[in-house]
Design a protein around this motif. Structure first.
Motif, PDB file in Angstrom:
ATOM      1  N   LYS A 168       0.429   3.998  -2.773  1.00 29.92           N
ATOM      2  CA  LYS A 168       0.254   5.418  -2.465  1.00 29.92           C
ATOM      3  C   LYS A 168       1.278   6.266  -3.214  1.00 29.92           C
ATOM      4  CE  LYS A 168       0.085   8.752   1.227  1.00 29.92           C
ATOM      5  NZ  LYS A 168       0.664   9.166   2.469  1.00 29.92           N
ATOM      6  N   GLU A 206       0.566   9.248  -6.103  1.00 35.12           N
ATOM      7  CA  GLU A 206       1.184  10.579  -6.106  1.00 35.12           C
ATOM      8  C   GLU A 206       1.938  10.828  -7.408  1.00 35.12           C
ATOM      9  OE1 GLU A 206       3.672  10.486  -2.660  1.00 35.12           O
ATOM     10  OE2 GLU A 206       1.984  10.504  -1.270  1.00 35.12           O
ATOM     11  N   TYR A 230       0.827  -1.211   0.000  1.00 42.43           N
ATOM     12  CA  TYR A 230       0.000   0.000   0.000  1.00 42.43           C
ATOM     13  C   TYR A 230       0.860   1.260   0.000  1.00 42.43           C
ATOM     14  CZ  TYR A 230      -4.322  -2.623   0.680  1.00 42.43           C
ATOM     15  OH  TYR A 230      -5.399  -3.463   0.512  1.00 42.43           O
TER      16      TYR A 230
END
Length: 125
Positions: free
Chosen positions: A59, A63, A55
């Motif tokens: 993430k 971004e 994760y």
């Protein structure tokens, strides 16, 4: 006649600067993402990774892709999305070999996608 030549030179300079910026920006974004991928690869290889580690990579990708949407195609972005999503479930199920193979595909994409945006003979023609 002189105005036309000056205009053509100005356009060529602007395009060249744009290509240099695009190439540098894409390389930089993928360089940062590659560090996160390498970290996850090492953890999966050592069989110490967990779902949260993937994760973190996901993430980081979100971004990164938010910045890259203007430069690379959505199909290439979707490939990363899918490979990372599969890796999440494989790590959660502790299917280490399968997870490593998915991460290796991600690493290959990290290498090949930026190359397709470089100013080179193959990309121009």
């Amino acid at each position: 006649m002189v105005k036309s030549i000056i205009s053509m030179i100005a356009v060529a300079i602007i395009l060249t600067c744009g290509v240099i910026y695009e190439t540098t920006f894409i390389r930089g974004e993928f360089r940062e993402f590659t560090v996160a991928t390498d970290t996850l690869y090492d953890k999966v290889d050592a069989k110490t990774a967990n779902e949260n580690d993937v994760y973190v990579l996901q993430k980081k990708w979100v971004e990164t892709k938010d910045k890259l949407n203007a430069f690379i195609s959505h199909n290439e972005i979707k490939e990363f999305d899918l490979w990372i999503a599969e890796t999440v479930k494989l790590v959660a199920a502790e299917m280490w070999d399968d997870a490593l193979s998915k991460i290796e595909v991600i690493k290959e994409l990290e290498e090949q996608v930026p190359k397709s945006f470089e100013f080179s003979f193959a990309n121009v023609f």
